[in-house]
Scaffold this motif. Structure first.
Motif, PDB file in Angstrom:
ATOM      1  N   GLU A  91     -46.756  25.692-105.892  1.00  0.00           N
ATOM      2  CA  GLU A  91     -45.702  25.303-104.585  1.00  0.00           C
ATOM      3  C   GLU A  91     -44.768  26.489-104.277  1.00  0.00           C
ATOM      4  O   GLU A  91     -43.879  26.160-103.425  1.00  0.00           O
ATOM      5  CB  GLU A  91     -44.847  23.860-105.224  1.00  0.00           C
ATOM      6  CG  GLU A  91     -45.590  22.770-105.320  1.00  0.00           C
ATOM      7  CD  GLU A  91     -44.475  21.603-105.675  1.00  0.00           C
ATOM      8  OE1 GLU A  91     -43.367  21.879-106.354  1.00  0.00           O
ATOM      9  OE2 GLU A  91     -45.021  20.426-105.729  1.00  0.00           O
ATOM     10  N   ARG A  92     -44.992  27.649-104.575  1.00  0.00           N
ATOM     11  CA  ARG A  92     -44.353  28.783-104.048  1.00  0.00           C
ATOM     12  C   ARG A  92     -44.757  29.182-102.426  1.00  0.00           C
ATOM     13  O   ARG A  92     -45.956  28.632-102.443  1.00  0.00           O
ATOM     14  CB  ARG A  92     -44.714  30.198-104.872  1.00  0.00           C
ATOM     15  CG  ARG A  92     -44.481  30.090-106.449  1.00  0.00           C
ATOM     16  CD  ARG A  92     -44.676  31.073-107.111  1.00  0.00           C
ATOM     17  NE  ARG A  92     -46.317  31.622-106.802  1.00  0.00           N
ATOM     18  CZ  ARG A  92     -46.732  32.667-106.896  1.00  0.00           C
ATOM     19  NH1 ARG A  92     -46.040  33.768-107.148  1.00  0.00           N
ATOM     20  NH2 ARG A  92     -48.203  32.792-106.636  1.00  0.00           N
ATOM     21  N   ASP A  93     -43.863  29.571-101.896  1.00  0.00           N
ATOM     22  CA  ASP A  93     -44.181  29.904-100.601  1.00  0.00           C
ATOM     23  C   ASP A  93     -45.319  31.021-100.791  1.00  0.00           C
ATOM     24  O   ASP A  93     -46.105  30.790 -99.575  1.00  0.00           O
ATOM     25  CB  ASP A  93     -42.878  30.527 -99.831  1.00  0.00           C
ATOM     26  CG  ASP A  93     -41.875  29.437 -99.480  1.00  0.00           C
ATOM     27  OD1 ASP A  93     -42.278  28.136 -99.428  1.00  0.00           O
ATOM     28  OD2 ASP A  93     -40.988  29.800 -99.607  1.00  0.00           O
ATOM     29  N   THR A  94     -45.193  31.814-101.288  1.00  0.00           N
ATOM     30  CA  THR A  94     -46.324  32.980-101.186  1.00  0.00           C
ATOM     31  C   THR A  94     -47.760  32.337-101.670  1.00  0.00           C
ATOM     32  O   THR A  94     -48.667  32.800-101.222  1.00  0.00           O
ATOM     33  CB  THR A  94     -46.036  34.055-102.407  1.00  0.00           C
ATOM     34  OG1 THR A  94     -45.726  33.263-103.764  1.00  0.00           O
ATOM     35  CG2 THR A  94     -44.938  34.758-102.080  1.00  0.00           C
ATOM     36  N   THR A  95     -47.876  31.363-102.512  1.00  0.00           N
ATOM     37  CA  THR A  95     -49.191  30.447-102.681  1.00  0.00           C
ATOM     38  C   THR A  95     -49.628  29.976-101.256  1.00  0.00           C
ATOM     39  O   THR A  95     -50.867  30.348-100.965  1.00  0.00           O
ATOM     40  CB  THR A  95     -48.966  29.671-103.618  1.00  0.00           C
ATOM     41  OG1 THR A  95     -48.438  30.046-104.825  1.00  0.00           O
ATOM     42  CG2 THR A  95     -50.336  28.813-103.742  1.00  0.00           C
ATOM     43  N   PHE A  96     -48.833  29.459-100.685  1.00  0.00           N
ATOM     44  CA  PHE A  96     -49.240  28.914 -99.368  1.00  0.00           C
ATOM     45  C   PHE A  96     -49.492  29.770 -98.295  1.00  0.00           C
ATOM     46  O   PHE A  96     -50.288  29.751 -97.179  1.00  0.00           O
ATOM     47  CB  PHE A  96     -48.223  27.919 -98.811  1.00  0.00           C
ATOM     48  CG  PHE A  96     -48.073  26.739 -99.644  1.00  0.00           C
ATOM     49  CD1 PHE A  96     -48.970  25.346 -99.339  1.00  0.00           C
ATOM     50  CD2 PHE A  96     -47.188  26.391-100.604  1.00  0.00           C
ATOM     51  CE1 PHE A  96     -48.923  24.391 -99.897  1.00  0.00           C
ATOM     52  CE2 PHE A  96     -47.076  24.998-101.337  1.00  0.00           C
ATOM     53  CZ  PHE A  96     -48.059  24.180-100.956  1.00  0.00           C
ATOM     54  N   LEU A  97     -48.636  31.090 -98.189  1.00  0.00           N
ATOM     55  CA  LEU A  97     -48.922  32.169 -97.123  1.00  0.00           C
ATOM     56  C   LEU A  97     -50.302  32.578 -97.527  1.00  0.00           C
ATOM     57  O   LEU A  97     -51.011  33.122 -96.549  1.00  0.00           O
ATOM     58  CB  LEU A  97     -47.919  32.916 -97.396  1.00  0.00           C
ATOM     59  CG  LEU A  97     -46.558  32.611 -96.660  1.00  0.00           C
ATOM     60  CD1 LEU A  97     -45.432  33.571 -97.040  1.00  0.00           C
ATOM     61  CD2 LEU A  97     -46.548  32.266 -95.212  1.00  0.00           C
ATOM     62  N   ALA A 123     -47.386  27.819 -89.913  1.00  0.00           N
ATOM     63  CA  ALA A 123     -48.675  27.238 -90.644  1.00  0.00           C
ATOM     64  C   ALA A 123     -48.391  26.848 -92.278  1.00  0.00           C
ATOM     65  O   ALA A 123     -48.984  25.974 -92.403  1.00  0.00           O
ATOM     66  CB  ALA A 123     -49.850  28.442 -90.324  1.00  0.00           C
ATOM     67  N   SER A 124     -47.590  27.556 -92.872  1.00  0.00           N
ATOM     68  CA  SER A 124     -47.357  27.378 -94.125  1.00  0.00           C
ATOM     69  C   SER A 124     -46.701  26.020 -94.651  1.00  0.00           C
ATOM     70  O   SER A 124     -46.879  25.290 -95.202  1.00  0.00           O
ATOM     71  CB  SER A 124     -46.875  28.387 -94.903  1.00  0.00           C
ATOM     72  OG  SER A 124     -45.260  28.351 -94.625  1.00  0.00           O
ATOM     73  N   ILE A 125     -45.945  25.664 -93.294  1.00  0.00           N
ATOM     74  CA  ILE A 125     -45.016  24.355 -93.340  1.00  0.00           C
ATOM     75  C   ILE A 125     -45.956  23.193 -93.221  1.00  0.00           C
ATOM     76  O   ILE A 125     -45.886  22.147 -93.916  1.00  0.00           O
ATOM     77  CB  ILE A 125     -43.846  24.493 -92.301  1.00  0.00           C
ATOM     78  CG1 ILE A 125     -42.750  25.502 -92.762  1.00  0.00           C
ATOM     79  CG2 ILE A 125     -43.211  23.303 -92.320  1.00  0.00           C
ATOM     80  CD1 ILE A 125     -41.793  25.653 -91.686  1.00  0.00           C
ATOM     81  N   CYS A 126     -46.761  23.557 -92.186  1.00  0.00           N
ATOM     82  CA  CYS A 126     -47.905  22.381 -91.874  1.00  0.00           C
ATOM     83  C   CYS A 126     -48.801  22.156 -93.129  1.00  0.00           C
ATOM     84  O   CYS A 126     -48.970  21.031 -93.396  1.00  0.00           O
ATOM     85  CB  CYS A 126     -48.787  22.978 -90.471  1.00  0.00           C
ATOM     86  SG  CYS A 126     -47.850  23.083 -89.123  1.00  0.00           S
ATOM     87  N   LEU A 127     -49.276  23.298 -93.701  1.00  0.00           N
ATOM     88  CA  LEU A 127     -49.999  23.098 -94.964  1.00  0.00           C
ATOM     89  C   LEU A 127     -49.230  22.302 -96.013  1.00  0.00           C
ATOM     90  O   LEU A 127     -49.872  21.541 -96.708  1.00  0.00           O
ATOM     91  CB  LEU A 127     -50.455  24.496 -95.438  1.00  0.00           C
ATOM     92  CG  LEU A 127     -51.369  24.583 -96.755  1.00  0.00           C
ATOM     93  CD1 LEU A 127     -52.617  23.802 -96.190  1.00  0.00           C
ATOM     94  CD2 LEU A 127     -51.793  26.165 -96.904  1.00  0.00           C
ATOM     95  N   LYS A 128     -48.047  22.666 -96.086  1.00  0.00           N
ATOM     96  CA  LYS A 128     -47.421  22.035 -97.432  1.00  0.00           C
ATOM     97  C   LYS A 128     -47.309  20.294 -96.986  1.00  0.00           C
ATOM     98  O   LYS A 128     -47.306  19.787 -98.001  1.00  0.00           O
ATOM     99  CB  LYS A 128     -45.781  22.388 -97.375  1.00  0.00           C
ATOM    100  CG  LYS A 128     -45.772  23.828 -97.984  1.00  0.00           C
ATOM    101  CD  LYS A 128     -44.299  24.281 -98.108  1.00  0.00           C
ATOM    102  CE  LYS A 128     -44.140  25.429 -98.731  1.00  0.00           C
ATOM    103  NZ  LYS A 128     -42.782  26.154 -98.798  1.00  0.00           N
ATOM    104  N   LYS A 129     -47.189  20.062 -95.843  1.00  0.00           N
ATOM    105  CA  LYS A 129     -47.531  18.542 -95.406  1.00  0.00           C
ATOM    106  C   LYS A 129     -48.756  18.026 -95.775  1.00  0.00           C
ATOM    107  O   LYS A 129     -48.711  16.941 -95.862  1.00  0.00           O
ATOM    108  CB  LYS A 129     -47.140  18.384 -94.032  1.00  0.00           C
ATOM    109  CG  LYS A 129     -45.728  18.680 -93.538  1.00  0.00           C
ATOM    110  CD  LYS A 129     -45.163  18.683 -91.955  1.00  0.00           C
ATOM    111  CE  LYS A 129     -43.955  19.096 -91.662  1.00  0.00           C
ATOM    112  NZ  LYS A 129     -43.699  18.936 -90.288  1.00  0.00           N
ATOM    113  N   ASN A 130     -49.829  19.071 -95.710  1.00  0.00           N
ATOM    114  CA  ASN A 130     -50.978  18.267 -95.972  1.00  0.00           C
ATOM    115  C   ASN A 130     -51.527  18.523 -97.383  1.00  0.00           C
ATOM    116  O   ASN A 130     -52.747  17.926 -97.647  1.00  0.00           O
ATOM    117  CB  ASN A 130     -52.151  19.166 -94.978  1.00  0.00           C
ATOM    118  CG  ASN A 130     -51.948  18.868 -93.716  1.00  0.00           C
ATOM    119  OD1 ASN A 130     -51.974  19.741 -92.551  1.00  0.00           O
ATOM    120  ND2 ASN A 130     -51.635  17.563 -93.186  1.00  0.00           N
TER     121      ASN A 130
END
Length: 287
Positions: A91-97, A123-130
């Protein structure tokens, strides 16, 4: 008297509903048609999931390679704390980026009119929702992704699991490498001191503390070399951070929207709402 009134109200209410059945039916049909058209028009979303369990972090201890008694005590599977650690890495930001960059998700989410850093963040915020991570009662962790592309959903989940695995390995390897550097640095100093003492002993050629000092240095060098080699071997044979019980695969069909469930819910709600409208409009008759 109350029972008669209640019976009378119930009978009257039923009569009102029966008298206005055409309106109720028409309203329900219209709502069902609207819901059906909507669910067939809105984008379809595909779900993919992977199931993982944590590995025992104590398996990364170098002692497991050189002490069979300790090695036999280690379980291959980790605890709830190890599972929390995996979830924290995922759940790290770097992982989603990293996922945003690798899968070009700025284009996938159709984000525009900002600089690249802002677009990546959006885009990372959208991805976290998905993407969601859910613990099960069996001590497992499910990684779930929803996207409009069934292959993308599976690829995102599997790549996320890979990133977590690699990150855990890098952390342990970095820790070992730091220890190796310290040992090698100390070894270098001791080897230089050994060479200096040896050179002095050859020049003096007399009985002194030189041979004793040389033996002490030699023993320490051998001891440090052994420990350094153990750390190097442990660094090269790191165990996994997690085990994949079931990798993600593309879904056979879209799970969102759930068309039958939406249509049935729309029909029920429409029926209830139509009945309320009828009763309110004829409240004088009902009362």
């Amino acid at each position: 008297m109350n029972m008669q009134t209640s019976s009378f109200n119930l009978i009257t209410t039923s009569a009102v509903l029966l008298r206005r059945w055409k309106f109720i039916l028409a309203f329900v049909v219209v709502c069902v048609l609207v819901a059906a058209i909507t669910v067939f028009v809105v984008p379809k979303y595909f779900r993919s999931a992977a199931t993982i369990v944590s590995a025992n972090t104590t398996l990364a201890d170098k002692g497991r390679l050189f002490n069979q008694n300790i090695n036999g005590l280690y379980s291959y599977f980790g605890s709830g704390d190890d599972l929390d650690r995996i979830q924290g890495i995922a759940e790290r930001d770097t992982t989603f980026l990293q996922l945003v960059d690798e899968f070009a998700l700025v284009s996938y989410y159709k984000l525009k009119n900002d600089d690249s850093a802002v677009l990546r963040k959006k885009a990372s915020i959208c991805l976290k929702k998905n993407i969601s991570l859910q613990k099960t009662e069996q001590g497992q962790l499910q990684v779930i992704a929803w996207t409009k592309d069934k292959k993308l959903s599976a690829d995102l989940v599997n790549r996320l699991v890979d990133i977590v695995q690699q990150t855990g390995t890098q952390i342990w390897r970095s820790n070992y490498n730091q220890q190796i550097e310290k040992f090698d640095s100390t070894l270098s100093v001791m080897q230089k001191e050994y060479a200096t003492v040896l050179d002095s002993a050859k020049k003096v050629k007399t009985e002194s503390t030189g041979p004793l000092r040389l033996q002490q240095l030699y023993d320490r060098i051998q001891s440090f070399s052994k420990v350094s080699d153990e750390f190097k071997l442990a660094s090269q044979t790191l165990p996994p951070l997690l085990y994949v019980l079931e990798p993600a695969s593309p879904a056979a069909f879209a799970q969102r929207p759930d068309k039958p469930a939406v249509i049935i819910a729309a029909a029920l709600l429409a029926f209830v709402f139509a009945c309320i409208v009828v009763l309110v409009s004829d409240r004088k008759t009902v009362s």
